[in-house]
Design a protein around this motif. Structure first.
Motif, PDB file in Angstrom:
ATOM      1  N   ARG A  18     -36.710 -65.848  21.831  1.00  0.00           N
ATOM      2  CA  ARG A  18     -36.879 -67.270  22.150  1.00  0.00           C
ATOM      3  C   ARG A  18     -35.530 -67.863  22.518  1.00  0.00           C
ATOM      4  NH1 ARG A  18     -40.548 -69.488  17.135  1.00  0.00           N
ATOM      5  NH2 ARG A  18     -42.124 -67.882  17.275  1.00  0.00           N
ATOM      6  N   LEU A  19     -35.562 -69.079  23.053  1.00  0.00           N
ATOM      7  CA  LEU A  19     -34.322 -69.798  23.309  1.00  0.00           C
ATOM      8  C   LEU A  19     -33.691 -70.192  21.983  1.00  0.00           C
ATOM      9  CD1 LEU A  19     -35.416 -72.207  26.186  1.00  0.00           C
ATOM     10  CD2 LEU A  19     -33.972 -70.183  26.383  1.00  0.00           C
ATOM     11  N   GLY A  20     -32.361 -70.190  21.949  1.00  0.00           N
ATOM     12  CA  GLY A  20     -31.657 -70.648  20.764  1.00  0.00           C
ATOM     13  C   GLY A  20     -31.710 -72.167  20.656  1.00  0.00           C
ATOM     14  N   THR A  21     -31.359 -72.694  19.507  1.00  0.00           N
ATOM     15  CA  THR A  21     -31.406 -74.142  19.284  1.00  0.00           C
ATOM     16  C   THR A  21     -30.494 -74.872  20.260  1.00  0.00           C
ATOM     17  OG1 THR A  21     -31.850 -73.743  16.962  1.00  0.00           O
ATOM     18  CG2 THR A  21     -31.129 -75.955  17.553  1.00  0.00           C
ATOM     19  N   TRP A  22     -29.270 -74.384  20.432  1.00  0.00           N
ATOM     20  CA  TRP A  22     -28.341 -75.043  21.361  1.00  0.00           C
ATOM     21  C   TRP A  22     -28.875 -74.988  22.783  1.00  0.00           C
ATOM     22  CZ3 TRP A  22     -24.974 -78.609  21.863  1.00  0.00           C
ATOM     23  CH2 TRP A  22     -24.204 -78.683  23.005  1.00  0.00           C
ATOM     24  N   GLN A  23     -29.497 -73.891  23.173  1.00  0.00           N
ATOM     25  CA  GLN A  23     -30.062 -73.775  24.513  1.00  0.00           C
ATOM     26  C   GLN A  23     -31.181 -74.796  24.726  1.00  0.00           C
ATOM     27  OE1 GLN A  23     -30.979 -69.534  24.253  1.00  0.00           O
ATOM     28  NE2 GLN A  23     -29.596 -69.203  25.968  1.00  0.00           N
ATOM     29  N   ARG A  24     -31.969 -75.042  23.699  1.00  0.00           N
ATOM     30  CA  ARG A  24     -33.040 -76.036  23.821  1.00  0.00           C
ATOM     31  C   ARG A  24     -32.478 -77.450  23.902  1.00  0.00           C
ATOM     32  NH1 ARG A  24     -36.689 -73.368  19.267  1.00  0.00           N
ATOM     33  NH2 ARG A  24     -34.930 -74.114  18.109  1.00  0.00           N
ATOM     34  N   GLY A 117     -46.235 -56.868  43.394  1.00  0.00           N
ATOM     35  CA  GLY A 117     -45.170 -57.640  44.040  1.00  0.00           C
ATOM     36  C   GLY A 117     -44.835 -58.931  43.329  1.00  0.00           C
ATOM     37  N   ARG A 118     -45.551 -59.273  42.312  1.00  0.00           N
ATOM     38  CA  ARG A 118     -45.300 -60.518  41.587  1.00  0.00           C
ATOM     39  C   ARG A 118     -44.032 -60.399  40.740  1.00  0.00           C
ATOM     40  NH1 ARG A 118     -49.711 -63.861  38.024  1.00  0.00           N
ATOM     41  NH2 ARG A 118     -48.383 -65.641  37.639  1.00  0.00           N
ATOM     42  N   ARG A 119     -43.222 -61.450  40.783  1.00  0.00           N
ATOM     43  CA  ARG A 119     -42.014 -61.514  39.967  1.00  0.00           C
ATOM     44  C   ARG A 119     -42.220 -62.583  38.911  1.00  0.00           C
ATOM     45  NH1 ARG A 119     -37.105 -63.787  43.011  1.00  0.00           N
ATOM     46  NH2 ARG A 119     -38.451 -65.577  42.921  1.00  0.00           N
ATOM     47  N   THR A 120     -41.926 -62.261  37.669  1.00  0.00           N
ATOM     48  CA  THR A 120     -42.040 -63.217  36.581  1.00  0.00           C
ATOM     49  C   THR A 120     -40.671 -63.395  35.949  1.00  0.00           C
ATOM     50  OG1 THR A 120     -44.310 -62.511  36.149  1.00  0.00           O
ATOM     51  CG2 THR A 120     -43.201 -63.755  34.407  1.00  0.00           C
ATOM     52  N   ARG A 121     -40.089 -64.577  36.117  1.00  0.00           N
ATOM     53  CA  ARG A 121     -38.815 -64.880  35.473  1.00  0.00           C
ATOM     54  C   ARG A 121     -39.094 -65.370  34.058  1.00  0.00           C
ATOM     55  NH1 ARG A 121     -36.580 -68.087  40.568  1.00  0.00           N
ATOM     56  NH2 ARG A 121     -35.659 -66.339  41.680  1.00  0.00           N
ATOM     57  N   LEU A 122     -38.369 -64.802  33.112  1.00  0.00           N
ATOM     58  CA  LEU A 122     -38.581 -65.151  31.713  1.00  0.00           C
ATOM     59  C   LEU A 122     -37.739 -66.356  31.330  1.00  0.00           C
ATOM     60  CD1 LEU A 122     -38.426 -61.548  30.237  1.00  0.00           C
ATOM     61  CD2 LEU A 122     -40.414 -62.783  31.110  1.00  0.00           C
ATOM     62  N   ARG A 123     -38.288 -67.237  30.503  1.00  0.00           N
ATOM     63  CA  ARG A 123     -37.547 -68.404  30.014  1.00  0.00           C
ATOM     64  C   ARG A 123     -36.544 -68.015  28.942  1.00  0.00           C
ATOM     65  NH1 ARG A 123     -39.871 -73.815  31.052  1.00  0.00           N
ATOM     66  NH2 ARG A 123     -41.165 -73.450  32.859  1.00  0.00           N
ATOM     67  N   ALA A 124     -36.781 -66.893  28.298  1.00  0.00           N
ATOM     68  CA  ALA A 124     -35.841 -66.389  27.299  1.00  0.00           C
ATOM     69  C   ALA A 124     -35.957 -64.873  27.331  1.00  0.00           C
ATOM     70  CB  ALA A 124     -36.183 -66.923  25.911  1.00  0.00           C
ATOM     71  N   PRO A 125     -34.883 -64.156  27.220  1.00  0.00           N
ATOM     72  CA  PRO A 125     -33.506 -64.605  27.066  1.00  0.00           C
ATOM     73  C   PRO A 125     -32.916 -65.099  28.380  1.00  0.00           C
ATOM     74  CG  PRO A 125     -33.596 -62.218  27.144  1.00  0.00           C
ATOM     75  CD  PRO A 125     -35.013 -62.701  27.187  1.00  0.00           C
ATOM     76  N   THR A 126     -31.975 -66.009  28.262  1.00  0.00           N
ATOM     77  CA  THR A 126     -31.265 -66.568  29.405  1.00  0.00           C
ATOM     78  C   THR A 126     -29.849 -66.900  28.967  1.00  0.00           C
ATOM     79  OG1 THR A 126     -31.314 -68.302  31.078  1.00  0.00           O
ATOM     80  CG2 THR A 126     -32.061 -68.911  28.910  1.00  0.00           C
ATOM     81  N   THR A 127     -28.935 -66.947  29.916  1.00  0.00           N
ATOM     82  CA  THR A 127     -27.566 -67.303  29.592  1.00  0.00           C
ATOM     83  C   THR A 127     -26.934 -67.975  30.797  1.00  0.00           C
ATOM     84  OG1 THR A 127     -25.495 -66.505  28.643  1.00  0.00           O
ATOM     85  CG2 THR A 127     -26.511 -65.101  30.290  1.00  0.00           C
TER      86      THR A 127
END
Length: 167
Positions: A18-24, A117-127
């Motif tokens: 999941r996203l971290g608290t600071w990221q949210r 061919g579908r691309r799914t970008r994930l909301r987490a992890p991210t940086t």
């Protein structure tokens, strides 16, 4: 840095990122600054009532944003990747063709490419800027290792759509 091996995680059938608290919280900054200027301009002078109103609105929006974004992420299971966005998707590992890191607007995200061919970008992890995640590379590698370990022995690469089948 701790390495997480899919077949060596004791008692875990799933891993959730999941996203971290600071990221949210950092996701609120782009709307907080203009809202603050709008509050000051609305009254014509920075008054006590306008700041109370501004802080109240930011508190309500902050709770809403943090609550909503805490749902975003990915759950790795032996059979599929469950992607948690505004709607939930389950992507079987057998249909995933690659796991890549993509830059988008100064942020690096993990993307899953499927056989159709579908691309799914994930909301987490991210940086990225204001949303730094020290464990991003490790999380990316864990997702990749889960895919490699669980895609099945009958998995074959599928050429991207529109390239035609080799003869």
């Amino acid at each position: 840095m701790t390495k997480i091996q899919p077949d060596r995680v004791p008692g875990h059938e799933e891993i959730r990122f999941r996203l971290g608290t600071w990221q949210r919280l950092a996701s609120m900054l782009p709307m907080a600054v203009p809202a603050g200027f709008g509050t000051v301009e609305h009254v014509g002078r920075p008054g006590f009532e306008s700041w109370i109103q501004f802080l109240s609105i930011m508190l309500v929006l902050g709770v809403a944003v943090v609550s909503l974004t805490s749902l975003f992420g990915i759950t790795l299971t032996p059979s599929a990747a469950r992607v948690h966005n505004l709607r939930r998707r389950t992507i079987p590992w057998a249909s995933v063709q690659s796991v890549r890191v993509e830059p988008i607007m100064g942020v690096r995200v993990v993307a899953l490419y499927e056989a159709d061919g579908r691309r799914t970008r994930l909301r987490a992890p991210t940086t990225g800027f204001l949303q730094w995640d020290r464990g991003f590379e490790e999380k990316f590698h864990v997702i990749g290792q889960w895919w490699l370990a669980n895609r099945g022995s009958d998995w074959v690469p599928v050429p991207p759509p529109g390239t035609g089948m080799p003869t």
